[in-house]
Motif scaffolding. Structure first.
Motif, mmCIF file in Angstrom:
data_model
loop_
_atom_site.group_PDB
_atom_site.id
_atom_site.type_symbol
_atom_site.label_atom_id
_atom_site.label_comp_id
_atom_site.label_asym_id
_atom_site.label_seq_id
_atom_site.Cartn_x
_atom_site.Cartn_y
_atom_site.Cartn_z
ATOM 1 N N LYS A 108 0.804 -1.228 0.000
ATOM 2 C CA LYS A 108 0.000 0.000 0.000
ATOM 3 C C LYS A 108 0.833 1.272 0.000
ATOM 4 O O LYS A 108 0.309 2.356 0.206
ATOM 5 C CB LYS A 108 -0.934 -0.006 1.216
ATOM 6 C CG LYS A 108 -1.933 -1.153 1.175
ATOM 7 C CD LYS A 108 -2.807 -1.171 2.407
ATOM 8 C CE LYS A 108 -3.769 -2.345 2.375
ATOM 9 N NZ LYS A 108 -4.605 -2.427 3.588
ATOM 10 N N GLY A 109 2.121 1.133 -0.210
ATOM 11 C CA GLY A 109 2.959 2.329 -0.256
ATOM 12 C C GLY A 109 3.737 2.524 1.021
ATOM 13 O O GLY A 109 3.532 1.834 2.019
ATOM 14 N N ASP A 110 4.636 3.498 1.006
ATOM 15 C CA ASP A 110 5.575 3.729 2.108
ATOM 16 C C ASP A 110 4.882 3.975 3.437
ATOM 17 O O ASP A 110 5.293 3.488 4.472
ATOM 18 C CB ASP A 110 6.464 4.921 1.776
ATOM 19 C CG ASP A 110 7.469 5.205 2.868
ATOM 20 O OD1 ASP A 110 8.304 4.339 3.127
ATOM 21 O OD2 ASP A 110 7.393 6.292 3.470
ATOM 22 N N SER A 111 3.784 4.726 3.429
ATOM 23 C CA SER A 111 3.140 5.092 4.690
ATOM 24 C C SER A 111 2.510 3.903 5.381
ATOM 25 O O SER A 111 2.233 3.935 6.563
ATOM 26 C CB SER A 111 2.069 6.160 4.462
ATOM 27 O OG SER A 111 1.046 5.664 3.612
ATOM 28 N N SER A 112 2.275 2.841 4.648
ATOM 29 C CA SER A 112 1.667 1.667 5.269
ATOM 30 C C SER A 112 2.504 0.426 5.045
ATOM 31 O O SER A 112 2.018 -0.679 5.085
ATOM 32 C CB SER A 112 0.262 1.436 4.698
ATOM 33 O OG SER A 112 0.316 1.313 3.299
ATOM 34 N N LEU A 116 6.871 7.358 19.313
ATOM 35 C CA LEU A 116 5.987 8.507 19.152
ATOM 36 C C LEU A 116 6.345 9.282 17.881
ATOM 37 O O LEU A 116 5.465 9.599 17.055
ATOM 38 C CB LEU A 116 6.114 9.426 20.375
ATOM 39 C CG LEU A 116 5.396 10.786 20.277
ATOM 40 C CD1 LEU A 116 3.890 10.588 20.213
ATOM 41 C CD2 LEU A 116 5.771 11.673 21.464
ATOM 42 N N ALA A 117 7.631 9.576 17.693
ATOM 43 C CA ALA A 117 8.065 10.340 16.519
ATOM 44 C C ALA A 117 7.785 9.585 15.230
ATOM 45 O O ALA A 117 7.342 10.170 14.230
ATOM 46 C CB ALA A 117 9.557 10.654 16.627
ATOM 47 N N GLY A 118 8.041 8.284 15.237
ATOM 48 C CA GLY A 118 7.837 7.494 14.033
ATOM 49 C C GLY A 118 6.390 7.464 13.582
ATOM 50 O O GLY A 118 6.071 7.775 12.422
ATOM 51 N N TYR A 119 5.499 7.101 14.509
ATOM 52 C CA TYR A 119 4.092 6.966 14.117
ATOM 53 C C TYR A 119 3.439 8.334 13.896
ATOM 54 O O TYR A 119 2.533 8.464 13.070
ATOM 55 C CB TYR A 119 3.336 6.149 15.163
ATOM 56 C CG TYR A 119 3.693 4.683 15.086
ATOM 57 C CD1 TYR A 119 3.360 3.929 13.963
ATOM 58 C CD2 TYR A 119 4.398 4.058 16.120
ATOM 59 C CE1 TYR A 119 3.716 2.590 13.870
ATOM 60 C CE2 TYR A 119 4.753 2.717 16.040
ATOM 61 C CZ TYR A 119 4.410 1.989 14.913
ATOM 62 O OH TYR A 119 4.763 0.674 14.816
ATOM 63 N N LEU A 120 3.891 9.350 14.620
ATOM 64 C CA LEU A 120 3.342 10.676 14.389
ATOM 65 C C LEU A 120 3.761 11.193 13.006
ATOM 66 O O LEU A 120 2.963 11.823 12.300
ATOM 67 C CB LEU A 120 3.830 11.629 15.480
ATOM 68 C CG LEU A 120 3.026 12.933 15.610
ATOM 69 C CD1 LEU A 120 2.938 13.356 17.060
ATOM 70 C CD2 LEU A 120 3.660 14.043 14.792
ATOM 71 N N THR A 121 5.010 10.883 12.613
ATOM 72 C CA THR A 121 5.458 11.277 11.277
ATOM 73 C C THR A 121 4.650 10.567 10.199
ATOM 74 O O THR A 121 4.312 11.173 9.166
ATOM 75 C CB THR A 121 6.962 10.977 11.106
ATOM 76 O OG1 THR A 121 7.699 11.665 12.112
ATOM 77 C CG2 THR A 121 7.459 11.420 9.734
ATOM 78 N N LEU A 122 4.338 9.293 10.413
ATOM 79 C CA LEU A 122 3.465 8.595 9.466
ATOM 80 C C LEU A 122 2.122 9.308 9.351
ATOM 81 O O LEU A 122 1.563 9.450 8.254
ATOM 82 C CB LEU A 122 3.229 7.147 9.915
ATOM 83 C CG LEU A 122 4.344 6.136 9.678
ATOM 84 C CD1 LEU A 122 3.892 4.747 10.117
ATOM 85 C CD2 LEU A 122 4.765 6.096 8.210
ATOM 86 N N GLY A 123 1.595 9.770 10.492
ATOM 87 C CA GLY A 123 0.328 10.500 10.486
ATOM 88 C C GLY A 123 0.419 11.809 9.710
ATOM 89 O O GLY A 123 -0.501 12.167 8.963
ATOM 90 N N VAL A 124 1.542 12.517 9.896
ATOM 91 C CA VAL A 124 1.747 13.769 9.165
ATOM 92 C C VAL A 124 1.802 13.495 7.662
ATOM 93 O O VAL A 124 1.189 14.211 6.851
ATOM 94 C CB VAL A 124 3.038 14.473 9.641
ATOM 95 C CG1 VAL A 124 3.415 15.606 8.705
ATOM 96 C CG2 VAL A 124 2.868 14.988 11.067
#
Length: 633
Positions: free
Chosen positions: A273-277, A402-410
């Motif tokens: 599904k791409g980089d974000s997922s 926190l930083a990793g998953y928040l960046t995915l959200g951004v």
């Protein structure tokens, strides 16, 4: 260019004297050096060993291909060595290696050289070719066998260019290994040959040292039913969005091509599904190394050089006196202060930010690194009066995730922007939003995390003697269960966290437990010779040195050969060693074991050695009593 332009009679050893992996590497390097192919023998050896640390080049089926690309090579060359009795080379299939091709590629090696080296790797996948090499009685015969194989391959290329039947399933594959010389092309050839036997159409892209070859086009990807990625290096995956993608280590492409192709034909893989997922699109083969553990280990492995280097430098500074880094003390020594500043003021200071940064980048790729580092820095600033070091290791872990998953959200939130903003996302929008939001959250949660962390550390340090011994038993035993695997790493990570908090006892127990497995197997092979093969006895001798330098993995071949008897035996001894160090109130200021830190022990160093010795004797005799004589087996 032919392979025999790089392999000459003066770089052929028909019968190796070596009986261990280390001595094989030394003997092959010495042959290259004597033949005048190297600029710097020691630098070349360092490059070879660095490649072995990434993953063993013992690929199985009796073959090992140690290789390196470095400016320590004067002339690109190949050295061939053969061992009729076989050598334990830590091969992927656990079997002895008999054929050794050491590849020496110069830093400026041209494309022709690299293609020639990769062609040799492909030839070694042919059973008949290997049998002829094993039977060759002279250097000239070895050369002739290789020349015959090259002529045969040239004829096959002219007569047959098809990769499968046109009606068959359309599959694509990508292969890649860290150095891009050997495994990349071996996996590609195995996949192509197996697909041809199965009547399946496949196109394989190789990501080798000379760049990408046979690149998959957008039209190829559009028509493909599934994609196999067999690689241990970074592969461009965004192009496979919407396709069934199987992701496995490159070794599986060499040893399990049929299973991979069958899975691909059944589309037994999630849709990418791409980089974000990307974390949701990995196959079953990588689940064990994905998710929380994969991200954590990415952080820990990148943090370890700071921990080990910094910790040992700090420990060395204490040799000049416990207060030798303090300018106001009578023990003050300028050199000791410098070591302490480098190790503690800089390397150790970066430990938690690096941990957080690489955890975040494992989750969100490159955009996660900056917010992870910043969040890690916030974690080590306490925000609580009287609490030094902030929330330490615990805060670093939370900061990284926190930083990793928040960046995915951004990244997900910014997908709605028009394509014209794509260039701004990476350099401006991602860093501003991810660093800003992550930093704000960390500033809010770090004070309570600091209170929790300091309270936990105080509680552990305040445990009674009985509870400490029990904890030492558990931590020591964990070091021997999988010897470098997740359980071993979990114990080691806990020890580092406590060392960072100022508690020296836990890391001492862990280091003692980690030294027992190789030392115990060495002792067992020495005392109970009738229960081990000659090859195992030879490996046992080298385990004395491996154990003395805290290389727990030396016991893995013994555990793999007889797990039901060996693993319980070494777990018991390691647990006893860990418990005794706690009982003897031993501490260790360096996050490493072995003789290199013997003088850095807090407490009685002789009792520390006694704890390791007792654990070794217990495990060694348990192995000896439980194993059967070779004749009975």
């Amino acid at each position: 260019m032919n392979i025999t332009d790089l392999l000459k009679k003066d770089t052929i050893i028909l019968e190796l004297d070596s009986n261990s992996k280390a001595s094989v590497i030394d003997e092959l390097i010495e042959k290259l050096n004597q033949a005048g192919r190297l600029n710097d023998k020691e630098a070349f050896k360092k490059a070879i060993l660095a490649r072995e640390e990434q993953s063993t080049t013992g690929i199985g089926e009796g073959i090992a291909i140690p290789h390196a690309k470095t400016d320590a090579v004067k002339t690109p060359a190949i050295v061939f060595g053969r061992s009729s009795q076989g050598v334990n080379y830590e091969s992927l299939d656990g079997q002895p290696s008999h054929l050794f091709f050491m590849i020496a590629a110069s830093e400026g090696a041209n494309q022709t050289h690299l293609e020639t080296l990769s062609r040799l790797s492909s030839f070694l996948m042919d059973n008949k070719f290997r049998e002829k090499l094993e039977a060759a009685k002279s250097e000239d015969e070895v050369i002739e066998v290789i020349n015959d194989k090259e002529r045969e391959e040239d004829d096959d290329t002219e007569q047959d260019t098809s990769e499968g039947s046109p009606e068959a399933t359309n599959l694509l594959a990508v292969t890649g290994c860290p150095t891009g010389i050997a495994h990349t092309y071996m996996a590609a050839d195995k996949l192509k040959a197996t697909a041809k036997e199965m009547g399946v159409t496949i196109k394989v892209e190789t990501n080798g040292s000379g760049g990408v070859k046979n690149r998959l086009t957008s039209e190829d990807i559009k028509k493909a039913d599934a994609i196999i990625i067999a690689a241990d290096t970074k592969i461009e995956t965004e192009r496979f969005k919407g396709k069934h993608v199987i992701q496995v280590p490159v070794a599986k492409g060499i040893h399990e091509p049929k299973q991979l192709i069958e899975r691909a034909m059944k589309k037994d893989a999630p849709i990418y599904k791409g980089d974000s997922s990307s974390s949701k699109s990995e196959s079953d083969d990588t689940k064990g190394r994905s998710g929380f553990y994969k991200h954590l280990m990415n952080g820990v492995s990148n943090m370890l050089p700071f921990v080990v280097g910094g910790g040992i430098l700090i420990a060395i500074s204490f040799l000049f006196g416990i207060n030798s880094a303090d300018p106001t003390s009578d023990q003050y020594n300028r050199f000791a202060e410098m070591l302490n500043t480098i190790g503690g003021g800089n390397a150790f200071y970066l430990m938690v930010p690096v941990l957080a940064g690489f955890i975040a980048s494992s989750i969100a790729d490159r955009p996660g690194f900056a917010p992870g580092m910043v969040a890690g820095l916030i974690a080590i600033s306490s925000g609580v009066e009287g609490a030094d070091g902030g929330s330490g290791f615990l805060g670093g872990l939370i900061a990284g995730f926190l930083a990793g998953y928040l960046t995915l959200g951004v990244k997900k939130a910014l997908e709605v922007l028009p394509a014209m903003f794509d260039g701004l996302k990476t350099v401006l929008l991602y860093p501003v939003f991810s660093i800003g939001i992550t930093g704000l959250i960390m500033l809010l949660i770090n004070p309570p995390l600091t209170t929790l962390y300091t309270g936990l550390s105080s509680w552990l340090q305040g445990l009674g003697d009985t509870n400490l011994v029990l904890l030492g038993l558990i931590l020591g035993g964990m070091m021997a269960i999988d010897m470098g695997g997740p359980i071993n790493k979990a114990a080691y990570t806990f020890g580092i966290a406590m060392l960072d908090a100022g508690n020296l006892s836990f890391i001492a127990a862990i280091m003692a437990g980690g030294m027992v497995p190789p030392l115990a197997t060495a002792l067992a092979t020495t005392i109970f010779k009738d229960k081990f093969t000659q090859q195992e006895r030879d490996a046992g001798k080298s385990n004395y040195a491996l154990g003395a330098f805290f290389i727990t993995e030396g016991a893995i071949p013994f555990a793999a050969a007889d797990p039901g008897r060996v693993i319980p035996s070494i777990v018991v001894g390691s647990a006893v060693a860990g418990g005794l160090t706690m009982l003897f109130d031993i501490g260790l200021r360096a996050p490493h074991g072995g003789v290199v830190v013997a003088t850095l022990v807090e407490g009685n160093p002789f009792l520390y050695l006694l704890a390791i010795l007792i654990g070794t004797i217990i495990s060694g005799f348990l192995i000896g009593f439980l194993k059967k004589d070779l004749q009975k087996e």
